[in-house]
Design an enzyme around this catalytic site. Structure first.
Site, PDB file in Angstrom:
ATOM      1  N   GLY A   1       0.915  -1.306   0.030  1.00 55.99           N
ATOM      2  CA  GLY A   1       0.166   0.151   0.057  1.00 55.99           C
ATOM      3  C   GLY A   1       1.056   1.047   0.024  1.00 55.99           C
ATOM      4  O   GLY A   1       2.031   1.147   0.463  1.00 55.99           O
TER       5      GLY A   1
ATOM      6  N   LYS B   1       4.039   0.049   8.781  1.00 52.30           N
ATOM      7  CA  LYS B   1       3.730   1.223   8.388  1.00 52.30           C
ATOM      8  C   LYS B   1       5.011   2.257   8.342  1.00 52.30           C
ATOM      9  O   LYS B   1       4.939   2.727   9.428  1.00 52.30           O
ATOM     10  CB  LYS B   1       2.380   1.622   8.993  1.00 52.30           C
TER      11      LYS B   1
ATOM     12  N   VAL C   1      -3.512  -8.060   8.272  1.00 53.78           N
ATOM     13  CA  VAL C   1      -4.790  -8.596   7.784  1.00 53.78           C
ATOM     14  C   VAL C   1      -4.721  -9.244   6.424  1.00 53.78           C
ATOM     15  O   VAL C   1      -4.567  -8.694   5.308  1.00 53.78           O
ATOM     16  CB  VAL C   1      -5.698  -7.337   7.693  1.00 53.78           C
TER      17      VAL C   1
ATOM     18  N   ASP D   1     -10.351  10.547  10.002  1.00 47.81           N
ATOM     19  CA  ASP D   1     -10.351  10.316   8.364  1.00 47.81           C
ATOM     20  C   ASP D   1     -10.860   9.059   8.145  1.00 47.81           C
ATOM     21  O   ASP D   1     -10.395   8.366   7.391  1.00 47.81           O
ATOM     22  CB  ASP D   1      -8.857  10.579   8.057  1.00 47.81           C
TER      23      ASP D   1
ATOM     24  N   LYS E   1     -12.993   6.558   6.147  1.00 48.52           N
ATOM     25  CA  LYS E   1     -13.475   6.702   4.700  1.00 48.52           C
ATOM     26  C   LYS E   1     -13.261   5.149   4.144  1.00 48.52           C
ATOM     27  O   LYS E   1     -12.727   4.312   5.004  1.00 48.52           O
ATOM     28  CB  LYS E   1     -12.738   7.480   3.867  1.00 48.52           C
TER      29      LYS E   1
ATOM     30  N   ASN F   1     -10.141   3.394   4.539  1.00 45.49           N
ATOM     31  CA  ASN F   1      -9.395   2.956   5.615  1.00 45.49           C
ATOM     32  C   ASN F   1     -10.281   2.020   6.342  1.00 45.49           C
ATOM     33  O   ASN F   1     -10.248   1.641   7.441  1.00 45.49           O
ATOM     34  CB  ASN F   1      -9.294   4.136   6.525  1.00 45.49           C
TER      35      ASN F   1
ATOM     36  N   ASP G   1      -5.423   2.774  10.223  1.00 43.64           N
ATOM     37  CA  ASP G   1      -4.952   4.050  10.173  1.00 43.64           C
ATOM     38  C   ASP G   1      -5.568   5.030  11.446  1.00 43.64           C
ATOM     39  O   ASP G   1      -5.789   6.442  11.075  1.00 43.64           O
ATOM     40  CB  ASP G   1      -5.163   4.929   8.845  1.00 43.64           C
TER      41      ASP G   1
END
Length: 529
Positions: A17, A39, A96, A140, A142, A145, A158
């Site tokens: 990602g 991340k 995941v 955030d 959405k 996410n 996130d």
């Protein structure tokens, strides 16, 4: 390409990602020998030591708070690393596997089944309730996410990233773009007010609206969308889709209320209002609730709550997708070089005790090797055996059993049921079943393979002797002490003749027999008599 090591512990295997906050990698924890997500956070607004200190403090705070969210709907944080010079800033998290974002299932003009949308929203609300109790606000939320696993479970990712990247930063970027995701941005965020848990509820309303109607609540670009969020009443979902229940329509409109205090009180209230609309336990999806082929089914969480993992849901092998990118067919010479490299890496990882990562590394060469050598070639069958054996030693007994079963069938088809590889696979498949507690199946499988070995080799062959010892132990384990004692006594006498009293296998048989006698009162009585 060799894995990149960070933090002296984490191997970065492949990028899965990329976005404004940085990149996400599938990796391995070399200490615990398990897959992880890493991340890597990119932060460009550091211009002074003060900026660096503030960012470091925010990073530690957000990482610690996010790690406190204890719910299966939020991937767990395992580690947070920030170098003194900020050259490496990253979070180590639960991976995941096999999930897609909700965005993947949203198509313009294609509303999702109502039960599907409600089930996704209810799962999001539950996870939010655990976060908001701390309190942690996502800021955030959405579709990008929200992850959906193949089994239909929802995961929110996130948490804390928006706070990390925007806290103390100017509202607008240097290009004039507003920080955040405008199609899901609450009116209070648009004016720079402090986000609250009800800010996340507004975003949840936007997501639910889009799933039900097939379009965002407000479409357009830039400031126009922000103006609509602040001032324009949304078109009720029932006007766009008549089958939307009235109570669901009311909930969506309340979630999209302009003033936070007019929205539902908390995420728990949202869940309670969705509860009557969720499919009840034991129910079967109706024709109107069918979802597209290949899509996960989030309703199964409610139709079959806390259902056990079925054996067929466990994938036999995780493919190492980053090992050999899909390109034009590679030559035999290039494949041999890559295979040699992968085998060397595999052996090093096994030697270091990282058997699961070793299996993953070697599995990446299977597909190209199958194309070049043939799927049932001895080279490929040996690779599959090494992978299955690594999984066995790594404790992934279910995956190993599935691979050993499949490999035994393939080997028998090519080489025959008496071939050494076929026998080994059947033997290890039985051992896997013992570890999984499938003792009846293990006993049947072990007896069958021993009969075949006796028929094609001899009762005194090395494989037969090892199988007789394993079978004697298994009989004792399931309480068939008389059979176990007979099996082990006969084996011990044969080993004394064939190998002598000091042979390691002889000593193992003797110890197993003594343990059986110690544990069996009837056998102890016979020994005394």
């Amino acid at each position: 390409m060799p894995a990149r090591r960070i933090g002296r512990r984490y191997d970065l295997i492949e990028e899965i990602g990329f976005g404004g906050m940085g990149s996400v990698w599938r990796g391995y924890d070399t200490v615990l020998d398990r897959e992880i997500a890493v991340k890597l956070i990119r932060y460009t607004q550091i211009h002074s030591p003060t900026d660096a200190a503030e960012f470091a403090a925010r990073f530690r705070r957000e990482a610690r708070i996010t790690a406190q969210i204890r719910h299966h709907g939020v991937p767990q944080v395992y580690d947070a690393v920030l170098d003194a010079d900020l050259s490496e800033v990253y979070l180590v998290m639960e991976l995941v596997e096999g999930a897609n974002t909700l965005r993947h299932y949203l198509e313009p003009g294609a509303p999702l089944p109502i039960a599907w949308a409600v089930s996704v929203t209810a799962q999001i609300a539950t996870a939010l309730s655990y976060a908001h109790a701390l309190p942690v606000v996502h800021r955030d939320l959405k579709p990008d996410n929200i992850l959906l696993t193949p089994g239909g479970a929802v995961k929110i990712i996130d948490f804390g990233i928006a706070a990390l990247l925007t806290a103390g930063a100017p509202k607008l970027t240097m290009t004039g773009a507003l920080l955040g995701s405008m199609p899901y941005m609450s009116p209070e965020q648009a004016i720079g007010a402090k986000p609250t848990p009800r800010t996340d509820l507004y975003a949840l309303g936007c997501i639910l609206y889009e799933m039900l109607c097939g379009y965002p609540v407000f479409d357009g670009a830039g400031p126009i969308v922000l103006h609509h969020h602040a001032s324009t009443a949304p078109v009720p979902p029932r006007e766009l889709r008549a089958e939307v229940p009235a109570e669901l329509d009311r909930l969506v409109l309340e979630l999209l209320a302009k003033k936070p205090e007019q929205r539902p009180g908390d995420a728990a209230e949202v869940y309670e209002r969705l509860l009557p609309l969720l499919p009840p336990p034991g129910s079967v999806p109706g024709p109107s609730e069918a979802h597209l082929t290949g899509m996960p089914d989030p309703t199964v969480i409610f139709r079959r709550p806390n259902a056990p993992l079925r054996p067929e849901q466990a994938a036999p092998t995780v493919q190492f997708r980053g090992a050999l990118p899909a390109t034009a067919p590679i030559s035999d010479k290039v494949l041999e070089q890559r295979l040699e490299h992968r085998l060397a890496e595999f052996r090093d990882l096994v030697a270091a005790g990282r058997t699961l990562q070793a299996a993953d590394v070697l599995s990446g060469i299977l597909e190209p090797a199958g194309r070049v050598f043939g799927a049932d070639s001895p080279r490929v069958l040996e690779l599959r055996f090494d992978i299955a054996l690594a999984r066995f030693h790594g404790g992934e007994f279910r995956k190993a059993r599935m691979e050993f079963d499949a490999l035994a069938a393939a080997s028998a088809r090519v080489k025959g049921f008496a071939d050494e590889l076929t026998i080994e696979c059947r033997k290890f498949a039985a051992n896997c079943r013992v570890e999984l507690g499938e003792l009846t199946e293990a006993l049947s499988g072990m007896r069958a393979v021993l009969d075949d070995v006796r028929a094609t080799q001899s009762d005194g062959s090395e494989v037969a002797l090892e199988l007789r010892l394993a079978l004697g132990r298994l009989l004792a384990l399931i309480g068939r002490h008389a059979e176990a004692r007979t099996m082990l006594s006969e084996l011990y006498e044969d080993l004394l003749l064939l190998r002598g009293i000091n042979d390691p296998l002889t000593r193992e048989a003797e110890e197993a027999l003594e343990r059986l006698i110690d544990d069996d009162p009837a056998a102890r009585g016979q020994e005394r008599s």
